[in-house]
Structure formats: structure tokens, C-alpha cells
Design a protein around this motif. Structure first.
Motif, PDB file in Angstrom:
ATOM      1  N   ARG A   1       3.320  34.345  11.462  1.00 51.07           N
ATOM      2  CA  ARG A   1       2.096  34.288  10.648  1.00 51.07           C
ATOM      3  C   ARG A   1       2.410  34.653   9.188  1.00 51.07           C
ATOM      4  N   SER A   2       3.192  35.727   9.003  1.00 52.60           N
ATOM      5  CA  SER A   2       3.535  36.166   7.643  1.00 52.60           C
ATOM      6  C   SER A   2       4.381  35.123   6.934  1.00 52.60           C
ATOM      7  N   ALA A   3       5.357  34.567   7.664  1.00 50.08           N
ATOM      8  CA  ALA A   3       6.251  33.581   7.038  1.00 50.08           C
ATOM      9  C   ALA A   3       5.461  32.347   6.604  1.00 50.08           C
ATOM     10  N   ILE A   4       4.545  31.894   7.444  1.00 48.55           N
ATOM     11  CA  ILE A   4       3.763  30.695   7.106  1.00 48.55           C
ATOM     12  C   ILE A   4       2.879  30.983   5.886  1.00 48.55           C
ATOM     13  N   ALA A   5       2.296  32.178   5.855  1.00 47.92           N
ATOM     14  CA  ALA A   5       1.399  32.514   4.731  1.00 47.92           C
ATOM     15  C   ALA A   5       2.185  32.650   3.429  1.00 47.92           C
ATOM     16  N   ALA A   6       3.419  33.191   3.511  1.00 50.88           N
ATOM     17  CA  ALA A   6       4.188  33.474   2.298  1.00 50.88           C
ATOM     18  C   ALA A   6       5.009  32.285   1.816  1.00 50.88           C
ATOM     19  N   ALA A   7       5.199  31.275   2.656  1.00 52.31           N
ATOM     20  CA  ALA A   7       6.070  30.145   2.282  1.00 52.31           C
ATOM     21  C   ALA A   7       5.491  29.411   1.070  1.00 52.31           C
ATOM     22  N   PRO A   8       6.377  28.986   0.148  1.00 52.85           N
ATOM     23  CA  PRO A   8       5.882  28.325  -1.064  1.00 52.85           C
ATOM     24  C   PRO A   8       5.332  26.924  -0.805  1.00 52.85           C
ATOM     25  N   ASN A   9       5.692  26.325   0.296  1.00 51.61           N
ATOM     26  CA  ASN A   9       5.187  24.973   0.601  1.00 51.61           C
ATOM     27  C   ASN A   9       5.252  24.746   2.112  1.00 51.61           C
ATOM     28  N   ALA A  10       4.658  23.625   2.542  1.00 50.99           N
ATOM     29  CA  ALA A  10       4.550  23.358   3.978  1.00 50.99           C
ATOM     30  C   ALA A  10       5.920  23.160   4.611  1.00 50.99           C
ATOM     31  N   ASN A  11       6.849  22.535   3.872  1.00 55.77           N
ATOM     32  CA  ASN A  11       8.158  22.281   4.474  1.00 55.77           C
ATOM     33  C   ASN A  11       8.888  23.594   4.777  1.00 55.77           C
ATOM     34  N   THR A  12       8.805  24.536   3.845  1.00 54.17           N
ATOM     35  CA  THR A  12       9.425  25.844   4.075  1.00 54.17           C
ATOM     36  C   THR A  12       8.723  26.561   5.228  1.00 54.17           C
ATOM     37  N   ALA A  13       7.405  26.460   5.283  1.00 52.36           N
ATOM     38  CA  ALA A  13       6.655  27.084   6.383  1.00 52.36           C
ATOM     39  C   ALA A  13       7.129  26.523   7.726  1.00 52.36           C
ATOM     40  N   MET A  14       7.328  25.209   7.794  1.00 53.85           N
ATOM     41  CA  MET A  14       7.778  24.585   9.047  1.00 53.85           C
ATOM     42  C   MET A  14       9.200  25.027   9.383  1.00 53.85           C
ATOM     43  N   ARG A  15      10.065  25.065   8.369  1.00 54.83           N
ATOM     44  CA  ARG A  15      11.468  25.421   8.625  1.00 54.83           C
ATOM     45  C   ARG A  15      11.571  26.859   9.129  1.00 54.83           C
ATOM     46  N   GLN A  16      10.840  27.760   8.474  1.00 56.20           N
ATOM     47  CA  GLN A  16      10.902  29.163   8.903  1.00 56.20           C
ATOM     48  C   GLN A  16      10.310  29.334  10.295  1.00 56.20           C
ATOM     49  N   THR A  17       9.276  28.559  10.598  1.00 54.76           N
ATOM     50  CA  THR A  17       8.660  28.648  11.924  1.00 54.76           C
ATOM     51  C   THR A  17       9.655  28.253  13.014  1.00 54.76           C
ATOM     52  N   VAL A  18      10.353  27.119  12.830  1.00 53.13           N
ATOM     53  CA  VAL A  18      11.276  26.694  13.884  1.00 53.13           C
ATOM     54  C   VAL A  18      12.430  27.684  14.026  1.00 53.13           C
ATOM     55  N   GLU A  19      12.880  28.250  12.896  1.00 50.35           N
ATOM     56  CA  GLU A  19      13.995  29.218  12.968  1.00 50.35           C
ATOM     57  C   GLU A  19      13.554  30.489  13.702  1.00 50.35           C
ATOM     58  N   LEU A  20      12.358  30.988  13.379  1.00 49.40           N
ATOM     59  CA  LEU A  20      11.882  32.224  14.026  1.00 49.40           C
ATOM     60  C   LEU A  20      11.637  31.995  15.515  1.00 49.40           C
ATOM     61  N   LEU A  21      11.085  30.830  15.859  1.00 45.52           N
ATOM     62  CA  LEU A  21      10.844  30.548  17.280  1.00 45.52           C
ATOM     63  C   LEU A  21      12.154  30.456  18.053  1.00 45.52           C
ATOM     64  N   LYS A  22      13.121  29.733  17.489  1.00 45.27           N
ATOM     65  CA  LYS A  22      14.406  29.559  18.177  1.00 45.27           C
ATOM     66  C   LYS A  22      15.106  30.911  18.370  1.00 45.27           C
ATOM     67  N   ASP A  23      15.089  31.736  17.315  1.00 43.42           N
ATOM     68  CA  ASP A  23      15.750  33.048  17.408  1.00 43.42           C
ATOM     69  C   ASP A  23      14.969  34.008  18.301  1.00 43.42           C
ATOM     70  N   GLY A  24      13.642  33.818  18.380  1.00 44.51           N
ATOM     71  CA  GLY A  24      12.789  34.825  19.000  1.00 44.51           C
ATOM     72  C   GLY A  24      12.570  34.658  20.489  1.00 44.51           C
ATOM     73  N   VAL A  25      12.823  33.468  21.019  1.00 50.45           N
ATOM     74  CA  VAL A  25      12.518  33.235  22.443  1.00 50.45           C
ATOM     75  C   VAL A  25      13.764  32.660  23.110  1.00 50.45           C
ATOM     76  N   SER A  26      14.287  33.407  24.095  1.00 54.12           N
ATOM     77  CA  SER A  26      15.608  33.047  24.620  1.00 54.12           C
ATOM     78  C   SER A  26      15.606  31.722  25.378  1.00 54.12           C
TER      79      SER A  26
END
Ligand code: SME
Length: 150
Positions: free
Chosen positions: A10-35
Motif C-alpha cells: 500500500r505504501s509503495a503504491i501510494a509513494a511511487a512517482p508513476n503507475a509503472n513504478t507502482a506496478m514494478r514495486q508491487t510485483v517485486e514485493l509480492l514475489k519476495d513476500g510470498v514463498s
């Protein structure tokens, strides 16, 4: 799966400067966060095709998927989350990797319009359940807000 991951995304999506960065950070956090998440990607709807945006995992041959094709196209056409417990038993499945055994696709919706979708593959059979929906569906709603801004 814990609330901290949801808060971090939620924080990463809100703080991202644009939608592409929001999407990239989301996929990275999900991949790292769920085994059990082996491949995490976001497709964005462009006309009648889903176009692969940011992803983490093995490269997929399916970088453009017409609406109605594959699990991804079916979820966009049905405007609903699809969980496939065993991809080898689903004739709609478009293979990304031979090791993939199950998949969840969550549409990113603005009202009744599909903007894109979150696609997650697992190398485990029957990897996805209610907890994954509870994590991914609110994240899809957060991404919808960012995608509709740009
Ligand atoms: N399996 C998807 C295609 C995308 S790859 O998994 C990355 C489908 O059946 O639509």
C-alpha cells in the motif's frame, strides 16, 4: 502471508512517482513476500490485448494475450478472479513455464472497466486460496487508482 506485506505494498503504491513504478514495486514485493509465488506479473489492457508490464520470474513467451485467450484473457473477459488449481487440467491455460502447476489471475478494475490484471503462477499444485484473493484483490483496487491517474 501477513498484514505487513499488504501495508508495505500500500505504501509503495501510494509513494511511487508513476503507475509503472507502482506496478514494478508491487510485483517485486509480492514475489519476495510470498514463498509460493514463483512468477508475478502485471498485464495492462491495450485495446483488445493484455500487454505484459513489470514481472518477476522466468521470461514468458506470452507478452501479448488477446482478450478471451488463456486464463489471463478469460479473467479479463469475465471481469472476475480466476484460480486454477492444476493448470495441466485447464484447457484454457497458456504455458509460461513447464514447472508452473497452479495460477491465480486478479483483474484490475475501475468500475466495470478492466484496466489490467495481476497474474501469479506457482510451481506448487493448488497453491492459491482465499488468503491469496484477500491479499491480491485489494492490491488490484489500489493499482486501479494509480493506473487510471496516468
Ligand atoms: N498462464 C497464462 C499466460 C501468462 S503466463 O503464465 C506468464 C494464461 O494462461 O493466460
Amino acid at each position: 502471508m501477513d498484514g505487513n506485506l499488504m501495508m508495505a505494498i500500500r505504501s509503495a503504491i501510494a509513494a511511487a512517482p508513476n503507475a509503472n513504478t507502482a506496478m514494478r514495486q508491487t510485483v517485486e514485493l509480492l514475489k519476495d513476500g510470498v514463498s509460493h509465488y514463483t512468477w508475478v506479473g502485471i498485464y495492462v489492457l491495450d485495446g483488445n490485448e493484455l500487454v505484459l508490464g513489470p514481472f518477476v520470474g522466468r521470461p514468458s513467451p506470452h507478452t501479448r494475450i488477446p482478450l478471451g485467450r488463456g486464463i489471463c484473457g478469460a479473467a479479463a473477459a469475465e471481469k472476475a478472479t480466476i484460480v486454477v488449481d492444476d493448470v495441466q487440467n485447464d484447457p484454457r491455460y497458456l504455458a509460461c513455464s513447464l514447472d508452473t502447476r497452479s495460477e491465480i489471475v486478479v483483474p484490475i478494475m475501475q468500475g466495470r472497466d478492466v484496466l489490467g490484471e495481476i497474474d501469479v503462477d506457482s510451481d506448487e499444485l493448488r497453491a492459491f486460496g482465499a488468503k491469496d484473493r484477500e491479499l491480491l484483490e485489494p492490491i488490484a483496487a489500489m493499482l486501479a487508482e494509480r493506473l487510471s491517474e496516468d
